[in-house]
Design an enzyme around this catalytic site. Structure first.
Site, PDB file in Angstrom:
ATOM      1  N   HIS A  60       0.836  -1.209   0.000  1.00 17.22           N
ATOM      2  CA  HIS A  60       0.000   0.000   0.000  1.00 17.22           C
ATOM      3  C   HIS A  60       0.862   1.247   0.000  1.00 17.22           C
ATOM      4  CE1 HIS A  60       0.239   0.883   4.409  1.00 17.22           C
ATOM      5  NE2 HIS A  60       0.326  -0.419   4.531  1.00 17.22           N
ATOM      6  N   ASP A  97      -0.488   4.370   0.631  1.00 20.99           N
ATOM      7  CA  ASP A  97      -1.003   5.404   1.532  1.00 20.99           C
ATOM      8  C   ASP A  97      -0.349   5.224   2.896  1.00 20.99           C
ATOM      9  OD1 ASP A  97      -2.476   2.939   1.829  1.00 20.99           O
ATOM     10  OD2 ASP A  97      -3.809   3.993   3.207  1.00 20.99           O
ATOM     11  N   GLU A 127      -5.355   1.651   2.288  1.00 19.47           N
ATOM     12  CA  GLU A 127      -5.203   0.581   3.276  1.00 19.47           C
ATOM     13  C   GLU A 127      -5.375   1.085   4.694  1.00 19.47           C
ATOM     14  OE1 GLU A 127      -3.463  -2.318   6.024  1.00 19.47           O
ATOM     15  OE2 GLU A 127      -2.826  -0.253   5.747  1.00 19.47           O
ATOM     16  N   ARG A 186      -9.089  -6.780  18.452  1.00 15.33           N
ATOM     17  CA  ARG A 186      -8.322  -7.596  17.513  1.00 15.33           C
ATOM     18  C   ARG A 186      -8.853  -9.010  17.666  1.00 15.33           C
ATOM     19  NH1 ARG A 186      -5.065  -4.580  13.856  1.00 15.33           N
ATOM     20  NH2 ARG A 186      -4.998  -2.572  14.888  1.00 15.33           N
TER      21      ARG A 186
HETATM   22  N1  BES Z   1       1.179  -2.745   8.081  1.00 17.80           N
HETATM   23  C1  BES Z   1       0.008  -2.731   8.881  1.00 17.80           C
HETATM   24  C2  BES Z   1      -0.407  -4.102   9.333  1.00 17.80           C
HETATM   25  C3  BES Z   1       0.374  -4.640  10.484  1.00 17.80           C
HETATM   26  C4  BES Z   1       0.698  -3.842  11.564  1.00 17.80           C
HETATM   27  C5  BES Z   1       0.723  -5.929  10.463  1.00 17.80           C
HETATM   28  C6  BES Z   1       1.396  -4.349  12.595  1.00 17.80           C
HETATM   29  C7  BES Z   1       1.426  -6.444  11.504  1.00 17.80           C
HETATM   30  C8  BES Z   1       1.775  -5.650  12.577  1.00 17.80           C
HETATM   31  C9  BES Z   1      -1.133  -2.109   8.104  1.00 17.80           C
HETATM   32  O1  BES Z   1      -0.729  -1.004   7.369  1.00 17.80           O
HETATM   33  C10 BES Z   1      -2.148  -1.619   9.095  1.00 17.80           C
HETATM   34  O2  BES Z   1      -1.902  -0.647   9.736  1.00 17.80           O
HETATM   35  N2  BES Z   1      -3.282  -2.296   9.184  1.00 17.80           N
HETATM   36  C11 BES Z   1      -4.381  -1.853   9.986  1.00 17.80           C
HETATM   37  C12 BES Z   1      -5.576  -2.549   9.408  1.00 17.80           C
HETATM   38  C13 BES Z   1      -6.879  -2.004   9.843  1.00 17.80           C
HETATM   39  C14 BES Z   1      -7.095  -0.587   9.350  1.00 17.80           C
HETATM   40  C15 BES Z   1      -7.968  -2.916   9.345  1.00 17.80           C
HETATM   41  C16 BES Z   1      -4.150  -2.239  11.440  1.00 17.80           C
HETATM   42  O3  BES Z   1      -3.589  -3.295  11.734  1.00 17.80           O
HETATM   43  O4  BES Z   1      -4.535  -1.435  12.301  1.00 17.80           O
HETATM   44 MN    MN Z   2       0.942  -1.418   6.314  1.00 15.82          MN
HETATM   45 MN    MN Z   3      -0.372   0.634   8.748  1.00 15.34          MN
END
Ligand code: BES
Ligand code: MN
Ligand code: MN
Length: 559
Positions: free
Chosen positions: A144, A146, A211, A395
């Site tokens: 992503h 953004d 994202e 979560r």
């Molecule tokens: N890169 C993260 C996902 C992530 C964060 C994976 C920490 C493993 C550890 C991604 O950009 C993100 O921030 N995802 C959001 C998703 C949500 C908006 C559904 C998250 O995890 O808060």
């Molecule tokens: Mn991410």
């Molecule tokens: Mn993120």
């Protein structure tokens, strides 16, 4: 002087940088070239050229990341939507420049509805492709472009959108989440091109720009693109670099993510904000109700107080219990990483490695995020806010269902509000939800990545799960039945979403290398391409093991 040295040096100089020769030995990296002079190498295999070429290009990669970080592609800032377009454009131009095909695929939902009722366009999804050889396997990467919001006044030590290098660390919003890793795929392709090395697989890219704001439209896009003959139909393996190592030095591969259920609970008590000296003591204050409601969700020790939340949580197996023992994870280091070590008593909710990892990976948690409408500026203001909205999320873990969670959370808040006997107006809104994702580490996709990590870092990666969420991992797997691998390249202390987000230069360099070696290893996998598999659809029993029985693996046509 070999052709390669001429090529890379000329190229580096052309872009105005001095060629650098450095040793990447941090984190056990075994690729070392530091003492040799350009032209004095005897290359053993094409990958040595590949590593060397990348080592020479360090400053070029830094400069390009600097350009990308300067584009404020914050998906949560509606007035910055053009910056996301600019970022998409920037990346598309690179795909084109490197000889790939690209397309800006219109977001199926077209528009985003803002809270005030207005609509703004959703950015397109960037599709890229390098190579289209039916004899080769096809690897599709997701990333992503953004980023999370960031302001210097949030407590950054440097301007968040100006990439700043301090002690080998590249500070800037999006440096690790996810611009740095997402762009590494391009620089890897560039290295293959420049060295006149054939790409071992076809590469497809699917890069989005929303994202960090819930990936609006991506579910629909992935499902449309997975239809016969469409972009994702011939993909054999997926790879996502959008999470982090468990520690600072040891690489890992990730086979699990938690899901998510995001909520807003609102209370409204009047038509306008009021002076607390004049009206305090006579009105039912919205915020007094709200903090009670928010306080009823979770105990200070982290226990979730909502009835029915733990109903579907998968039981811990004996095999899983053992798995934690061998993982490299130091609770004291983790304490420092969280920044709790020197605050108050400096304690975490759990003490042991196993308890901490289980709390992050395999049990649900509930976090409170904020209160919209509440007074939050510095100083003292004597106001009674008229309407406040609390934000919190859970979560989720296997086998929790976001819909069931939304039901029990709503029922809980209604029951608690009832108890308050308040005449105010209360509502609960369930925002985005996503199921947890769990794959199987014995898939050839994971085997290939493991070999690549061993080659570049000289050590075997830990197999980890993550507490964070990447909903598209499940969407890609469900829509195509192909295996998804998470190949993190950033370190645990990169501080995604936080102040002073950074990407270590050494991690960036190794990322570009490991992605290339991974593709080599994928090309070596024997047997038919998974997307060619014509086996019977999976039975319900097979489906219970997510990822493990994807087409082309452990199916009849593998023989
Ligand atoms: N890169 C993260 C996902 C992530 C964060 C994976 C920490 C493993 C550890 C991604 O950009 C993100 O921030 N995802 C959001 C998703 C949500 C908006 C559904 C998250 O995890 O808060
Ligand atoms: Mn991410
Ligand atoms: Mn993120």
């Amino acid at each position: 002087m070999s052709k390669f040295n001429k090529l890379s040096l000329a190229d580096v100089e052309e872009e105005g940088f001095k060629p650098l020769r450095k040793t990447y030995s941090e984190g056990g990296n075994k690729t070392q070239y530091s003492s040799a002079k350009p032209g004095s190498f005897k290359f053993k295999d094409p990958l040595t050229d590949f590593f060397k070429y990348i080592d020479y290009r360090e400053e070029v990669y830094v400069q390009r990341l600097r350009e990308a970080v300067a584009i404020k592609s914050v998906s949560a800032w509606p007035d910055h939507r053009p910056e996301i377009m600019k970022m998409m454009d920037w990346c598309q131009k690179w795909i084109d420049k490197l000889g790939g095909d690209s397309e800006l695929y219109e977001n199926p939902l077209k528009e985003q509805k803002l809270d005030d009722g207005t609509t703004i366009p959703l950015p397109p999804i960037l599709l890229g492709q390098f190579g289209n050889d039916p004899k080769k396997k096809t690897v599709c990467v997701y990333g992503h472009l953004d980023v999370q919001p960031a302001l210097l006044s949030d407590g950054w030590n440097t301007e968040p959108f100006e990439l700043t290098e301090i002690d080998g660390k590249l500070f800037g919003r999006g440096s690790t989440d996810d611009k740095g890793p997402a762009l590494s795929w391009l620089w890897m392709v560039e290295a293959f091109n420049e060295l006149k090395m054939d790409l071992p697989v076809n590469i497809k890219m699917i890069y989005e720009g929303m994202e960090e704001y819930g990936s609006e439209g991506m579910f629909e896009a992935v499902n449309a693109l997975a239809k016969p003959g469409k972009f994702l139909d011939d993909v054999d393996f997926f790879c996502i670099s959008d999470n982090y190592w468990l520690g600072k030095n040891k690489p890992c591969l990730t086979y699990g993510l938690r899901g998510m259920a995001y909520f807003e609970v609102g209370v409204e008590c009047g038509a306008q904000d009021l002076h607390s000296g004049v009206y305090g003591g006579t009105v039912h204050e919205a915020m007094i109700d709200l903090v009670r409601l928010m306080g009823s969700l979770v105990d200070p020790d982290g226990k979730i107080l909502v009835d029915g939340v733990m109903k579907d949580v998968a039981a811990v197996t004996e095999e899983e219990e053992k798995m934690y023992e061998t993982i490299d994870f130091d609770p004291e280091e983790y304490k420092k990483e969280c920044g709790v070590a020197n605050i108050g008593k400096g304690e975490l909710l759990h003490k042991t490695k196993k308890e901490l990892l289980m709390a992050r990976w395999r049990f649900p948690t509930l976090s409170l995020h904020g209160i919209e409408g509440a007074f939050s500026d510095p100083g003292a203001k004597t106001v009674i806010p008229r309407k406040v909205m609390g934000k919190f999320s859970l979560r989720l873990v296997p086998d929790q269902n976001p819909k069931q969670i939304a039901d029990v959370v709503t029922a809980h808040l209604e029951k608690e509000f009832e108890k308050l006997n308040s005449p105010n107006k209360m509502w609960v809104k369930a925002h985005h939800g996503a199921k947890a994702w769990l794959s199987s580490t014995d898939h050839p996709n994971y085997e290939a990545a493991k070999k690549a990590v061993e080659n570049v870092f000289g050590q075997t990666p830990d197999m980890t799960r993550e507490g964070g969420s990447i909903p598209i991992a499940t969407w890609l797997e469900d829509a195509t039945q192909m295996n998804v691998l998470l190949l993190p390249v950033g370190a645990c202390d990169d501080m995604a979403h936080s102040q002073n987000e950074k990407f270590n230069k050494v991690n960036m360099m190794n990322a570009i290398k490991v992605l290339g070696v991974y593709l080599h290893e994928i090309a070596k996998i024997k047997g038919p391409k998974p997307s060619d598999c014509k086996c019977e659809p999976l039975s319900m029993e097979d489906m219970m093991i997510p990822g493990a029985f994807a087409r082309g693996f452990r199916c009849k046509c593998e023989i």
